[in-house]
Every structure is written in C-alpha cells, then in structure tokens.
Scaffold this motif. Structure first.
Motif, PDB file in Angstrom:
ATOM      1  N   GLU A  96      39.404  36.874  38.204  1.00  0.00           N
ATOM      2  CA  GLU A  96      38.032  36.423  38.459  1.00  0.00           C
ATOM      3  C   GLU A  96      37.080  37.613  38.572  1.00  0.00           C
ATOM      4  O   GLU A  96      35.938  37.566  38.108  1.00  0.00           O
ATOM      5  CB  GLU A  96      37.983  35.592  39.740  1.00  0.00           C
ATOM      6  CG  GLU A  96      38.722  34.261  39.667  1.00  0.00           C
ATOM      7  CD  GLU A  96      38.054  33.269  38.731  1.00  0.00           C
ATOM      8  OE1 GLU A  96      36.816  33.347  38.566  1.00  0.00           O
ATOM      9  OE2 GLU A  96      38.758  32.434  38.153  1.00  0.00           O
ATOM     10  N   ALA A  97      37.545  38.684  39.205  1.00  0.00           N
ATOM     11  CA  ALA A  97      36.719  39.896  39.328  1.00  0.00           C
ATOM     12  C   ALA A  97      36.435  40.502  37.962  1.00  0.00           C
ATOM     13  O   ALA A  97      35.322  40.989  37.695  1.00  0.00           O
ATOM     14  CB  ALA A  97      37.410  40.912  40.232  1.00  0.00           C
ATOM     15  N   PRO A 122      38.885  42.314  43.591  1.00  0.00           N
ATOM     16  CA  PRO A 122      39.455  41.088  44.154  1.00  0.00           C
ATOM     17  C   PRO A 122      39.115  40.976  45.632  1.00  0.00           C
ATOM     18  O   PRO A 122      38.718  41.954  46.272  1.00  0.00           O
ATOM     19  CB  PRO A 122      40.957  41.256  43.925  1.00  0.00           C
ATOM     20  CG  PRO A 122      41.168  42.721  43.751  1.00  0.00           C
ATOM     21  CD  PRO A 122      39.916  43.253  43.143  1.00  0.00           C
ATOM     22  N   ASP A 123      39.293  39.763  46.192  1.00  0.00           N
ATOM     23  CA  ASP A 123      38.871  39.514  47.580  1.00  0.00           C
ATOM     24  C   ASP A 123      39.983  39.751  48.594  1.00  0.00           C
ATOM     25  O   ASP A 123      39.875  39.334  49.736  1.00  0.00           O
ATOM     26  CB  ASP A 123      38.328  38.083  47.722  1.00  0.00           C
ATOM     27  CG  ASP A 123      39.412  37.018  47.565  1.00  0.00           C
ATOM     28  OD1 ASP A 123      40.568  37.357  47.240  1.00  0.00           O
ATOM     29  OD2 ASP A 123      39.101  35.820  47.768  1.00  0.00           O
ATOM     30  N   THR A 137      33.010  45.254  40.710  1.00  0.00           N
ATOM     31  CA  THR A 137      33.638  44.092  41.337  1.00  0.00           C
ATOM     32  C   THR A 137      35.047  44.457  41.784  1.00  0.00           C
ATOM     33  O   THR A 137      35.604  45.485  41.373  1.00  0.00           O
ATOM     34  CB  THR A 137      33.722  42.895  40.374  1.00  0.00           C
ATOM     35  OG1 THR A 137      34.546  43.250  39.254  1.00  0.00           O
ATOM     36  CG2 THR A 137      32.355  42.451  39.893  1.00  0.00           C
ATOM     37  N   SER A 153      42.479  36.356  41.757  1.00  0.00           N
ATOM     38  CA  SER A 153      41.268  37.014  42.237  1.00  0.00           C
ATOM     39  C   SER A 153      40.910  38.219  41.372  1.00  0.00           C
ATOM     40  O   SER A 153      39.730  38.463  41.088  1.00  0.00           O
ATOM     41  CB  SER A 153      41.436  37.441  43.697  1.00  0.00           C
ATOM     42  OG  SER A 153      40.250  38.009  44.194  1.00  0.00           O
ATOM     43  N   VAL A 198      35.646  36.869  44.588  1.00  0.00           N
ATOM     44  CA  VAL A 198      35.339  38.185  44.035  1.00  0.00           C
ATOM     45  C   VAL A 198      34.411  38.915  44.993  1.00  0.00           C
ATOM     46  O   VAL A 198      33.478  38.326  45.545  1.00  0.00           O
ATOM     47  CB  VAL A 198      34.638  38.051  42.663  1.00  0.00           C
ATOM     48  CG1 VAL A 198      34.207  39.416  42.126  1.00  0.00           C
ATOM     49  CG2 VAL A 198      35.549  37.350  41.667  1.00  0.00           C
ATOM     50  N   SER A 230      33.940  38.209  36.157  1.00  0.00           N
ATOM     51  CA  SER A 230      32.624  38.336  36.791  1.00  0.00           C
ATOM     52  C   SER A 230      31.933  39.617  36.366  1.00  0.00           C
ATOM     53  O   SER A 230      30.720  39.630  36.113  1.00  0.00           O
ATOM     54  CB  SER A 230      32.767  38.296  38.314  1.00  0.00           C
ATOM     55  OG  SER A 230      33.244  37.039  38.745  1.00  0.00           O
TER      56      SER A 230
END
Length: 356
Positions: A330-331, A309-310, A307, A327, A296, A334
C-alpha cells in the motif's frame, strides 16, 4: 485489493512512465528486507515502477537464504545504470557485520541509517523519484547524524518544507498536530500558530497529493469530551475553538473540535477528507485499531514524496517468513499515486499562473 490496486495504477500511467522508487532497507535484523523481497516476487510490480534498494548484496542474500526466497537482485554501480524491469541494488559500502535476526543491535541500527541517508541523498539529487522506507528501530539508530524520534523529523531536517505525519488508508487520513513528543509536553505545545500551520499543510496536501479541490478537515479536541466547557480542561475552549473559527474565516472547510471517542465510534471520520489529532496516540490508536497492517505512513508538507508501512521492525517474527506485505505494498502504491498527483498539480498551477 492488491490486484485492483495494480489495475488502477496501470490505468493511470503510460508504459514509459516508470517512477524510480528508492527503498531504504530498515533495520538489518528486522522484517524490512523480507517484505521488500516478497513484494517484488510479483513481477507485475515492474510494469509500473523501478525499485532501487540501498543496501548490501550480502545482507540481502542472507535474508533470501534464511527465508528461502528466489528474487533476482541486479547490482548497479551508480544510479544512472538503473535497469527497468529489475530489482536494482546499489551498494552503501562494504562494512561487514553479523546479522542477528530478531535482535536490536548497534550494527543493525548503523546499517539502517546508512541505507536511509544514502537513499535520502539520491532523493535530494533527483536520482530517484520517491522514497519508500522500511521500518527502523528508533533506539539503536540514534547517533550524531540521527538524533530524532523518527523518520518524519529526520526528513524535515534534511528536506524543504514543514512536515505533517499522515497515517492513511483509502477512506481515512489522520494527521498529527503534535508528533513524537512526551505526553507531559502536549498541552503546552498546542498553540494557535501550530494548529494553523498543520491545517495549512494538510489542506495543501489534500489538494496537491490527493486531488481534492475543496477538502473538509476535522479537528479533534484535546481533553475528554472537549473539556466539557472547562470542567475537564480549558484548552479546547480557550485555544482550539477560537483558532478553528479564525481558520474558517479564511475560507477553509475546517470543523471541530470533536471528542475523539465519539468521533471514531460513530464513524464521523467518513464525512471528512482529513482529520487532525492533537497528539500521537489520539490519532494512531484508533487508526491502527481500524486498519493495522493496511495503512500507510505518509510525510506530507515536504518537497519530496516519502511513504512507509504502518508497522515496526517486527523483531519477534524476523526470519520466520511470517511478515505480511500488505502495508508495504500500500505504501508503494500510495507513493506512485501521490507523485503523479503532485506532478499534475504543479503543472496545472504553473499553466494557470502563466495564463494570468
């Protein structure tokens, strides 16, 4: 991991505590809309957050048809009409343009900027609680309004505070002393003041955003082997070590400098709550090697939570139904956790000051 995240989020919220997540859709020709739609096909998501897309029904419908997705999208005219339990969409305008999946076009960049700027305005007005950004193309989004190397710098310009880009997973958080700048400018940019500023931002973020009362922070060196006592550069001995020592004297748990290769190779990062890398690829290359697709991007240091994604726009797989949502999920998780942690921290600090 996904199911456990949902259980954890539910255990830390009340049923009425619905965080409104504003989502910018990113480049219209990339995978941003795909990962958003796929994520919210899982109706469990609506149990603990209310998503609001900033975009166009025609653009979203195009992606739904191209990907054979059946999401129900609820159009709203204003943000006070948000419906919990629905995937809300507020229109950013009626501009018509051709969607050309997988290609970086001027129109795709304009759409990304309009979506982002609309979501940002809502964030500043507290009409949404957090901002979750889908990937942009840093070239075609450039304009008079957006003349930045990325989201981080744009958000810092438009929000309060000083930013720190942190790439993170459950066990690794890497912040950057210098961000999106040319390699040729890195050495001259690293000053005691900048290092101290970034340490302060990371420490405060670890406390308020991650509930770590006494965070331990590692700082990486600039040169190979941290300069080998001046043989491969003097910055580590003349700038970085003295600065770390001065910061230590203030009571902060700061350690280093560490040579990046051995630091990651030996998994020393697991001993710290946060890591500060001197430049972009020094931090992001090992981070993505260890966790690409699960990480993230969090913009710490600002007065609002954002936030993303990566990963990037994924033009090579756009429209092919191959994009991985991990991702992005997860973002999302988070952003919810950070928002709650920060809210609790502010309340505790306020009560502590009032009791004095």
């Amino acid at each position: 991991m996904f199911a456990s995240k949902i259980r954890h989020q539910k255990s830390n919220m009340e049923k009425s505590d619905k965080i409104i997540v504003g989502i910018s859709l990113g480049d219209a020709n990339g995978i941003g809309i795909e990962i958003i739609l796929k994520t919210f096909q899982d109706k469990r998501m609506f149990d603990f957050c209310t998503p609001v897309l900033f975009g166009s029904n025609k653009v979203v419908s195009f992606h739904k048809k191209a990907l054979n997705l059946n999401n129900s999208v609820h159009g709203i005219q204003s943000l006070d009409k948000v419906v919990h339990g629905k995937l809300n969409l507020i229109s950013i305008g009626k501009d018509e343009f051709k969607i050309d999946l997988g290609k970086a076009t001027t129109e795709g960049g304009k759409f990304a900027l309009k979506s982002l700027s609309s979501a940002l305005e809502a964030l500043k007005k507290n009409e949404i609680d957090v901002l979750l950004t889908a990937p942009i193309n840093k070239d075609n989004i450039q304009s008079k309004e957006f003349h930045f190397p990325g989201h981080t710098e744009y958000l810092e310009e438009n929000l309060d505070g000083k930013s720190l880009m942190i790439l993170m997973t459950d066990e690794l958080r890497i912040g950057l002393i210098t961000g999106h700048i040319p390699v040729a400018n890195i050495s001259a940019s690293i000053t005691p003041e900048l290092i101290t500023e970034k340490v302060n931002i990371m420490e405060q973020s670890l406390k308020q955003d991650f509930n770590i009362s006494k965070p331990k922070i590692a700082i990486l060196g600039l040169n190979p082997h941290c300069g080998d006592k001046g043989v491969i550069g003097k910055e580590d001995d003349e700038i970085i070590r003295p600065t770390i020592q001065k910061i230590k004297e203030t009571g902060k748990l700061v350690f280093g400098p560490y040579a990046a290769d051995g630091f990651f190779g030996s998994k020393t990062y697991k001993q710290f709550d946060g890591v500060l890398a001197m430049y972009h690829d020094q931090g992001l290359a090992p981070f993505k090697a260890l966790s690409f697709g699960n990480g993230v991007n969090f913009t710490a240091g600002l007065n609002k939570v954002r936030t993303s994604p990566d990963h990037g726009t994924g033009f090579d797989i756009a429209g092919k139904n191959k994009a991985n949502t991990t991702s992005f999920e997860e973002a999302l998780f988070s952003s919810l956790k950070i928002f709650r942690n920060r809210k609790e921290y502010i309340e505790l600090e306020s009560n502590r000051l009032q009791s004095k």
